[in-house]
Design a protein around this motif. Structure first.
Motif, PDB file in Angstrom:
ATOM      1  N   LEU A 131     -26.129 -19.066 -27.302  1.00  0.00           N
ATOM      2  CA  LEU A 131     -24.928 -18.243 -27.200  1.00  0.00           C
ATOM      3  C   LEU A 131     -24.439 -17.809 -28.579  1.00  0.00           C
ATOM      4  O   LEU A 131     -24.019 -16.665 -28.757  1.00  0.00           O
ATOM      5  CB  LEU A 131     -23.826 -19.011 -26.475  1.00  0.00           C
ATOM      6  CG  LEU A 131     -24.034 -19.240 -24.976  1.00  0.00           C
ATOM      7  CD1 LEU A 131     -22.961 -20.157 -24.429  1.00  0.00           C
ATOM      8  CD2 LEU A 131     -24.043 -17.930 -24.224  1.00  0.00           C
ATOM      9  N   ASP A 145     -27.052 -28.815 -23.612  1.00  0.00           N
ATOM     10  CA  ASP A 145     -25.830 -28.310 -24.233  1.00  0.00           C
ATOM     11  C   ASP A 145     -26.106 -27.725 -25.610  1.00  0.00           C
ATOM     12  O   ASP A 145     -25.574 -26.666 -25.968  1.00  0.00           O
ATOM     13  CB  ASP A 145     -24.791 -29.428 -24.335  1.00  0.00           C
ATOM     14  CG  ASP A 145     -24.238 -29.842 -22.985  1.00  0.00           C
ATOM     15  OD1 ASP A 145     -24.334 -29.039 -22.032  1.00  0.00           O
ATOM     16  OD2 ASP A 145     -23.698 -30.962 -22.884  1.00  0.00           O
ATOM     17  N   LEU A 190     -24.398 -16.809 -16.840  1.00  0.00           N
ATOM     18  CA  LEU A 190     -25.674 -17.184 -17.444  1.00  0.00           C
ATOM     19  C   LEU A 190     -26.156 -18.509 -16.873  1.00  0.00           C
ATOM     20  O   LEU A 190     -25.454 -19.519 -16.920  1.00  0.00           O
ATOM     21  CB  LEU A 190     -25.513 -17.309 -18.963  1.00  0.00           C
ATOM     22  CG  LEU A 190     -26.715 -17.855 -19.746  1.00  0.00           C
ATOM     23  CD1 LEU A 190     -27.883 -16.883 -19.689  1.00  0.00           C
ATOM     24  CD2 LEU A 190     -26.320 -18.158 -21.194  1.00  0.00           C
ATOM     25  N   CYS A 191     -27.374 -18.495 -16.355  1.00  0.00           N
ATOM     26  CA  CYS A 191     -27.966 -19.710 -15.801  1.00  0.00           C
ATOM     27  C   CYS A 191     -29.389 -19.840 -16.336  1.00  0.00           C
ATOM     28  O   CYS A 191     -30.204 -18.924 -16.169  1.00  0.00           O
ATOM     29  CB  CYS A 191     -27.961 -19.657 -14.275  1.00  0.00           C
ATOM     30  SG  CYS A 191     -28.471 -21.208 -13.493  1.00  0.00           S
ATOM     31  N   THR A 238     -28.209 -24.378 -25.278  1.00  0.00           N
ATOM     32  CA  THR A 238     -27.371 -23.317 -24.722  1.00  0.00           C
ATOM     33  C   THR A 238     -26.353 -22.840 -25.748  1.00  0.00           C
ATOM     34  O   THR A 238     -26.124 -21.634 -25.905  1.00  0.00           O
ATOM     35  CB  THR A 238     -26.662 -23.800 -23.448  1.00  0.00           C
ATOM     36  OG1 THR A 238     -27.635 -24.225 -22.490  1.00  0.00           O
ATOM     37  CG2 THR A 238     -25.821 -22.689 -22.845  1.00  0.00           C
ATOM     38  N   VAL A 248     -21.280 -20.022 -18.563  1.00  0.00           N
ATOM     39  CA  VAL A 248     -22.524 -20.769 -18.390  1.00  0.00           C
ATOM     40  C   VAL A 248     -22.467 -21.508 -17.064  1.00  0.00           C
ATOM     41  O   VAL A 248     -21.501 -22.237 -16.774  1.00  0.00           O
ATOM     42  CB  VAL A 248     -22.743 -21.756 -19.555  1.00  0.00           C
ATOM     43  CG1 VAL A 248     -24.009 -22.573 -19.328  1.00  0.00           C
ATOM     44  CG2 VAL A 248     -22.825 -21.001 -20.874  1.00  0.00           C
TER      45      VAL A 248
END
Length: 204
Positions: A65, A58, A32-33, A61, A77
């Motif tokens: 998730l 952070d 995942l980017c 993301t 990640v």
């Protein structure tokens, strides 16, 4: 299957979330980017934090998730500048890549080979290795530049899938519309899912 999932700054973060969930449920190993603009869109559209210009990478993301995880698969990640990632090399085995949603600027960078980050590079690798590359574009109306960029990517072997949900399956919710688009994209990757009812199938 090892799948690269790039998330860029076009509206439609819900598509990215459902794609991640579905890939993981199918047992895929997902890289995942998320682009900087993609973080802003996720923060605004999924997390309700507004469209501030500099969301904490952070935190966003992690919350993304938590909201869209599934136990069956694994997710790693990847940083935008992580060009040592296996997804940046044609010698590393992987099944395909999906950029969902795909912004107009990302489309342009891929079409012209002017990659500046891992999302662009992963897409370029898919094209040069003749592996599936799915771009879920989300821009309307499109101008001639968009159209010509789409044509260039298509000629190079990529698959353009504008986020255009179908209505023949009688969608009842926004989730139904999201599922249709993501399901059709996963079909192109050969990933099993149960997101949509096929034409001609018994509704039961």
């Amino acid at each position: 299957m090892r799948i690269f999932l790039g998330v860029t700054g076009a509206s439609g973060a819900a598509y990215a979330g459902r794609a991640l969930e579905s890939l993981l449920r199918a047992g895929c190993e997902v890289g995942l980017c998320i682009s900087d603009s993609g973080l802003v869109v996720i923060s605004h559209e999924l997390l309700g934090t507004g469209a501030g210009p500099n969301p904490d990478r952070d935190e966003v993301t992690s919350r993304f998730l938590e909201r869209h995880s599934a136990a069956e698969g694994t997710v790693r990640v990847l940083d935008l500048d992580q060009l040592t990632s296996p997804f940046a090399s044609g010698s590393s085995s992987r099944a395909g890549a999906i950029i969902c949603p795909c912004s107009g600027s990302t489309l342009g960078s891929i079409a012209h080979g002017t990659g500046r980050n891992l999302i662009h590079r992963a897409a370029d690798v898919m094209l040069k290795e003749r592996r599936p590359l799915i771009l879920v574009t989300r821009e309307t109306p499109v101008n001639l530049i968009h159209i010509e960029n789409m044509a260039a990517v298509s000629r190079a072997g990529g698959i353009l899938m504008p986020a255009m949900p179908g209505f023949y399956n009688d969608p009842q919710t926004i989730d139904d519309l999201v599922d249709f688009v993501v399901g059709r994209a996963l079909d192109q990757l050969g990933v099993e899912h149960d997101l949509l009812r096929r034409w001609g199938e018994d509704p039961a």
